[in-house]
Scaffold this active site. Structure first.
Site, PDB file in Angstrom:
ATOM      1  N   HIS A 152     -53.073  62.272 -52.169  1.00  8.40           N
ATOM      2  CA  HIS A 152     -52.215  61.972 -53.319  1.00  8.40           C
ATOM      3  C   HIS A 152     -52.896  62.368 -54.625  1.00  8.40           C
ATOM      4  CE1 HIS A 152     -54.389  58.384 -54.801  1.00  8.40           C
ATOM      5  NE2 HIS A 152     -54.584  58.076 -53.517  1.00  8.40           N
TER       6      HIS A 152
ATOM      7  N   CYS B 291     -58.448  57.374 -49.379  1.00 11.58           N
ATOM      8  CA  CYS B 291     -57.500  58.485 -49.512  1.00 11.58           C
ATOM      9  C   CYS B 291     -58.204  59.768 -49.929  1.00 11.58           C
ATOM     10  CB  CYS B 291     -56.421  58.137 -50.535  1.00 11.58           C
ATOM     11  SG  CYS B 291     -55.310  56.817 -50.008  1.00 11.58           S
TER      12      CYS B 291
END
Length: 416
Positions: free
Chosen positions: A343, A361
């Site tokens: 992301h 992430c």
């Protein structure tokens, strides 16, 4: 079937020996001729075959060939709507199989690879009478015919829903597994019968196998990534199929998809960068920040499972009021059920390419997040290397994190 018989076809395998019910697989076979002509059912033809006994009558000069229908038995009642026609022949150079309803209308179907089981193209009607006719012709040119007339069961009250994650005409990445789910647990003793009714066709042809990840979910992947541009059609002939404890499949399922370009993402923790290739050529190198030591990213091969243009990460329930956070996120692409995403993270752009600061992430810049989001598809693979934690199998679509031999072990049928 939506694809023609001259297109490539791959099957999960056929059990040799051991328990086998009448509900066998419907694979195409070139060894036997298949017709859909109407027949009267019962009685005999000029080849001397008997109606219900399923074997030729004795005569002074009987045909060389013979045929016998073993299932469904003649005059059988309450036959499952997914029944196959099981038969045997002797000294036959040509065999045809016909199935007609009470009005004489032919039912389409296919033979298995061994040429001993014929499977209707779809579930039969409930509470209807059908006649199966098997005609065997020997080198003397004289046919011998066996027939069996039977009646299917009434529509069952206990039906299992079968669903596919993918829908028709979707374009997916080369790592996309085919995912089929059932509305209730399928007992282990019935999974081989279910799997025999699950057919995958691809153009070009590619070897693959079904793998049970749970009692309610089975997935299919090829031995190697799907070839880019492939067309794939998969079918589950579950309508009327016994699934244990008095439950039956509700309906058949057919899905046609297409595979896009071969886009691969490789993340190197040591270099703190992602390399993106398309059809073997590097098209972009992206600085990244992975999970810090206390919350490391997983090393292994994952695939994009979900794409969210805008979302909110809320970890208060998971991490508590002191460590939890609630943050608006752009260009999120889910990789694991545990919450690892690719992301955009504009707050860490200064550390991307040099320091790991995320909660697990793959952080990229806003511009690179937008570029990735535009170019990727669900099913595109990503491999992360060199982190402190290995990917846990089952934490996402981890089908490619297993070796081929490991994956084959998840099949309810032996792979040939």
């Amino acid at each position: 079937m939506r694809l023609s018989q001259d297109q490539s076809i791959r099957y999960a395998g056929t059990r040799r020996g051991g328990r086998r019910r009448v509900f066998a697989a419907g694979a195409l076979a070139a060894v036997l001729a298949l017709t859909g002509a109407c027949t009267s059912g019962g009685g005999t033809d000029n080849g001397g075959g008997s109606g219900n006994a399923g074997a030729p009558e004795a005569s002074e000069n009987p045909p060389k060939a013979s045929a016998t229908i073993s299932e469904p038995k003649a005059d059988a009642k309450d036959v499952p709507a997914a029944t196959a026609i099981s038969f045997s022949t002797e000294q036959a150079t040509e065999t045809t199989v016909e199935l007609t309803d009470a009005a004489g209308k032919a039912v389409e179907g296919t033979l298995d690879a061994e040429g001993t089981t014929w499977l209707p193209a779809g579930a039969l009607e409930y509470g209807e009478t059908y006649t199966a006719t098997v005609t065997a012709t020997g080198d003397d040119g004289r046919p011998a015919t066996a027939t069996s007339t039977f009646t299917t069961m009434a529509k069952p009250d206990k039906q299992v829903r079968v669903t596919s994650f993918l829908g028709d005409d979707q374009v997916v990445g080369v790592g996309m597994p085919l995912i089929v789910k059932f509305g209730r647990d399928i007992p282990e003793d019935y999974r081989d019968d279910v799997q025999r009714r699950m057919t995958v066709r691809s153009e070009p042809a590619q070897e693959g196998v079904w793998h049970w990840v749970s009692p309610t979910e089975v997935r299919y992947r090829p031995k190697e990534f799907w070839q880019p541009g492939s067309t794939v059609s998969y079918r589950v002939q579950a309508g009327g199929l016994p699934m244990g404890d008095g439950w039956y499949g509700r309906a058949d399922l057919t899905v046609d998809i297409k595979v896009g370009p071969k886009l691969l993402m490789t993340v190197d923790n040591k270099a703190k960068k992602m390399t993106v290739t398309r059809d073997g050529e590097v098209i972009k190198t992206i600085p990244v920040s992975l999970g810090k030591k206390s919350t490391p990213s997983s090393s292994g091969t994952m695939v994009v499972m979900e794409k969210l243009r805008k979302t909110v990460f809320d970890t208060f329930d998971e991490l508590g009021p002191e460590d939890g956070y609630r943050t608006k996120i752009d260009y999120a692409q889910r990789l694991t059920w545990g919450g690892e995403f690719i992301h955009a993270a504009p707050w860490s752009e200064g550390q991307q390419g040099s320091v790991n600061v995320s909660h697990g992430c793959v952080n990229v810049s806003m511009a690179n997040g937008a570029w990735l989001f535009k170019n990727t598809k669900v099913g595109d693979p990503i491999t992360v290397k060199g982190t402190e934690r290995k990917l846990q199998n089952g934490n996402g679509w981890t089908d490619w994190n297993l070796s081929w031999d490991e994956y084959v072990k998840g099949s309810a049928l032996p792979q040939e």
